[in-house]
Design an enzyme around this catalytic site. Structure first.
Site, PDB file in Angstrom:
ATOM      1  N   ASN A  46      10.116  -2.247   2.212  1.00 24.51           N
ATOM      2  CA  ASN A  46       9.728  -3.329   3.128  1.00 24.51           C
ATOM      3  C   ASN A  46       8.239  -3.628   3.023  1.00 24.51           C
ATOM      4  O   ASN A  46       7.816  -4.793   2.994  1.00 24.51           O
ATOM      5  CB  ASN A  46      10.049  -2.928   4.571  1.00 24.51           C
ATOM      6  CG  ASN A  46      11.523  -2.991   4.894  1.00 24.51           C
ATOM      7  OD1 ASN A  46      12.327  -3.511   4.125  1.00 24.51           O
ATOM      8  ND2 ASN A  46      11.895  -2.443   6.037  1.00 24.51           N
ATOM      9  N   ARG A 371      22.543 -15.020  -1.780  1.00 27.33           N
ATOM     10  CA  ARG A 371      22.309 -13.764  -2.508  1.00 27.33           C
ATOM     11  C   ARG A 371      23.641 -13.241  -3.020  1.00 27.33           C
ATOM     12  O   ARG A 371      24.613 -13.143  -2.271  1.00 27.33           O
ATOM     13  CB  ARG A 371      21.648 -12.714  -1.615  1.00 27.33           C
ATOM     14  CG  ARG A 371      20.277 -13.118  -1.095  1.00 27.33           C
ATOM     15  CD  ARG A 371      19.541 -11.927  -0.471  1.00 27.33           C
ATOM     16  NE  ARG A 371      18.356 -12.345   0.258  1.00 27.33           N
ATOM     17  CZ  ARG A 371      17.172 -12.575  -0.308  1.00 27.33           C
ATOM     18  NH1 ARG A 371      17.041 -12.422  -1.614  1.00 27.33           N
ATOM     19  NH2 ARG A 371      16.133 -12.947   0.431  1.00 27.33           N
ATOM     20  N   HIS A 431      20.247 -22.080   2.804  1.00 26.57           N
ATOM     21  CA  HIS A 431      20.437 -20.698   3.246  1.00 26.57           C
ATOM     22  C   HIS A 431      21.795 -20.508   3.915  1.00 26.57           C
ATOM     23  O   HIS A 431      22.137 -19.402   4.350  1.00 26.57           O
ATOM     24  CB  HIS A 431      19.303 -20.338   4.222  1.00 26.57           C
ATOM     25  CG  HIS A 431      19.235 -18.909   4.614  1.00 26.57           C
ATOM     26  ND1 HIS A 431      19.471 -18.475   5.901  1.00 26.57           N
ATOM     27  CD2 HIS A 431      18.946 -17.800   3.899  1.00 26.57           C
ATOM     28  CE1 HIS A 431      19.333 -17.161   5.959  1.00 26.57           C
ATOM     29  NE2 HIS A 431      19.011 -16.722   4.770  1.00 26.57           N
TER      30      HIS A 431
END
Length: 685
Positions: A46, A371, A431
């Site tokens: 992250n 994704r 998205h």
């Protein structure tokens, strides 16, 4: 109330507090030991992305003039300074947790991580053999010379900064560690004791085999890792050359501006100074760390102990009423179904697409993906559909950050198979996670929709908690048909009645729904909101939520990541409570619920309450009309709101204090959700 007058937490600072919650999981002694190591890896990964994207953006903003900075509402240089202070503090916590706690607790389990100074003769021989057979040929040192340019260091690669000393003279060198090999070597077991050594320490142990041509009295090697600006500088025009342009930009990503040099805190100051000068870094870019960088590799730390060192793997639950032995479209035609992954199986979605691929009555499949798994069964099902003569339109968002290369490869594969591949809309990332199947029934088209809060990715579906709606409800499918028709033309959909689509509908619809709660609160009617999301950062909507709180609307927030809203502030947010749940699974679902005067409204969506999701992306939110599914989602939300084990209070102190309820009963939402969904299906109880 103006946005400038409201209390806000800077989004970057708020994100660092979220990553600290990840670090809390690594420190939690109730979490199995190997899982705690994985949380350390997630924290590290992250932070890498944070520097590559967010710090890189702030660094650019810091170069703006004073007038431009005033428009931002904050001073980027001041925020960068705050970031460094927090990150250094977190790195110290990380290092202490790994070196003084995790390593010792592994030893209690008879698992030992050895370094190059802890090898006996037999293990040393084993390590040297591995080094010469597997590693030596991959290592080429670069000798440094002040008269020659500094070599370009690759983004996120691990290097050893080596110093060879002979008398008063010294030589400096860099060695890039191989990134395509396993980071860990399991050594032969002795007396039921397990031993693991990192590639880093294998190389340290074997430095003499690399620098044998030099004479030296001493040799030192310290690890460093450079994180670069990862933002892409692209023309927003979507054209036939877009994939090639994106591919070229991905190559440039390796050479972006240096954002952070993570270095072994034991490295002598003069060597740190040498590197910072040669790399053109400022003190704000220098972050001391431990001897092991790229800790994200520890996500694959080998469990050489017992199964109790990891979370027990739970089998995916079936969805009551769905069957892999029946036509899913036949079942969906009768009623709506909800799939809650990872508790329930993502395979239902694969099964639906496979059914569509072979059903003679199916004529078309439209899908938008963001994704994808590396070996995506979703994509294989679409390819099979095209081979069976179905018309397949697949929108692949090539700008899905850090998944661009994988998506490019799939886009080309789909095109090779005759599938129409769309690359989005100029100026907007797509998205949304939507799919629609067109089937001819009695001479007319019938539509079957699959809408999700998460990606069509079977790998991440094992760890991301999301909801997927399967429906043939004509209210939803009629709107979804309009969405796909617009996307296939490269346009934004308009005039929808039942879907909330960014960037056209989201902001006005959310404002309208919040205004309705404000009116009801002032009229003495039930007025509340429950909003669950990954991130809350849009200042206009935060101001709106403050207005609602001041009007008496009760607001409960479940925000996994950054939350710029400050709960519990007099005059702004006394009626707002916020928690964050960080646990075994990644809370990824977005759910927005409104009292609506006693007739509760419920929406699932792909959109967080961030400006980019509302104004700059194509997102799809969808109402849940089935009363049984409404109750199911409400029950899940109620379970999460009473979590007193893995939830933390989001408050003005930013102390990540664990949320405690008045109940004496131990509640852990992700465990109770699994049990709840299990009892819904009589075949699993």
């Amino acid at each position: 109330m103006t946005q400038k007058d409201i209390p806000l937490i800077n989004r970057e600072i708020s994100w660092l507090y979220f990553n600290d919650r990840v670090l809390q999981e690594a420190a939690d002694i109730t979490v199995p030991l190997i899982e705690r190591i994985k949380f350390l890896a997630i924290f590290s990964s992250n932070l890498d992305e944070f520097y590559r994207v967010r710090v890189a953006t702030l660094s650019r903003l810091a170069n703006l003039n004073d007038k431009a900075k005033s428009l931002l509402g904050y001073n980027p240089k001041k925020v960068l300074s705050q970031i460094k202070t927090l990150v250094v503090k977190q790195e110290k916590k990380f290092n202490n947790l790994y070196e003084n706690i995790i390593v010792k607790q592994l030893a209690e389990e008879k698992i030992f991580i050895l370094n190059e100074k802890q090898l006996n003769v037999s293990r040393g021989a084993f390590v040297k053999k591995h080094f010469r057979e597997k590693l030596l040929s991959t290592l080429v040192p670069i000798m440094l010379d002040d008269d020659k340019p500094m070599p370009e260091l690759h983004d996120r690669a691990i290097y050893f900064f080596v110093k060879l000393t002979k008398g008063k003279k010294s030589r400096l060198a860099l060695i890039e560690l191989p990134g395509n090999l396993s980071r860990f070597l399991v050594l032969p077991e002795t007396n039921q004791l397990k031993f693991i050594i990192l590639v880093d320490d294998i190389i340290r142990y074997s430095l003499e085999d690399i620098f044998f041509v030099f004479e030296y009295d001493s040799i030192e090697a310290y690890s460093i890792q450079l994180t670069r600006d990862a933002e892409l500088d692209l023309d927003k025009e979507v054209s036939g050359k877009f994939i090639d342009a994106l591919s070229r930009s991905l190559q440039k990503r390796r050479k972006g501006k240096p954002m952070r040099l993570l270095y072994d805190a034991d490295m002598p100051h003069d060597q740190v100074h040498y590197l910072s000068k040669r790399l053109g870094l400022e003190s704000s870019n220098l972050i001391p760390g431990n001897r092991y960088h790229n800790f994200k590799d520890f996500i694959a730390f080998p469990n050489v102990g017992g199964p109790e060192l990891e979370y027990k793997r739970q089998r995916s639950l079936p969805v009551d009423g769905l069957s892999f032995g029946k036509s899913l479209m036949g079942l969906i035609a009768v009623k709506d179904y909800l799939i809650s992954t990872p508790y329930q199986s993502f395979d239902y979605i694969i099964h639906l697409l496979r059914e569509a691929a072979i059903d003679p009555k199916v004529v078309e499949i439209n899908i938008s993906v963001y994704r994808l798994a590396e070996n995506s069964r979703v994509m294989h099902a679409l390819i099979n559909a095209a081979q069976n003569g179905k018309k397949v339109n697949c929108l692949v968002e090539l700008r899905a950050r850090f998944d661009e290369q994988n998506n490019i490869q799939w886009a080309r594969k789909l095109e090779d198979e005759g599938i129409k591949v769309l690359h989005g809309i100029p100026g907007y990332k797509v998205h949304s996670k939507i799919c629609m199947i067109t089937r001819m029934e009695k001479g007319r088209p019938a539509y079957y929709a699959c809408l999700s809060t998460g990606n069509y990715n079977e790998k991440t579906a094992q760890i991301y908690a999301d909801h997927t709606l399967l429906t043939a409800n004509k209210k939803i499918t009629a709107d979804l048909l309009q969405v796909f028709r617009a996307l296939n033309r490269g346009q934004l959909p308009k005039d929808l009645k039942h879907l909330i689509v960014s960037p056209i509908d989201s902001r006005p619809t959310l404002n309208r729904l919040i205004d309705a709660e404000i009116r009801n609160a002032k009229a003495g009617k039930p007025a509340y909101m429950i909003l669950k999301m990954n991130s809350l950062a849009d200042e206009e909507l935060i101001a709106k939520l403050y207005d609602a709180s001041n009007a008496g609307v009760k607001i409960q927030l479940i925000v996994r990541g950054m939350c710029c809203l400050v709960p519990g502030v007099d005059g702004f947010s006394k009626n707002i409570k916020a928690i964050s749940i960080v646990d075994k699974y990644l809370e990824h679902a977005r759910i927005y619920m409104f009292a609506n005067g006693g007739k509760e409204l419920m929406y699932l969506t792909s959109a967080d309450l961030m400006t980019r999701n509302i104004d700059n992306r194509v997102e799809v939110g969808f109402a849940v009309y089935d009363e049984g599914l409404q109750k199911q989602i409400r029950d899940i939300i109620d379970i999460q709101l009473r979590d007193n084990t893995k939830s933390r209070d989001i408050n003005k102190s930013n102390n990540n204090k664990y949320h405690r309820t008045h109940s004496d009963t131990h509640h852990r939402a992700q465990v109770e959700i699994y049990d709840y969904l299990k009892q819904l299906n009589p075949t699993t109880t």
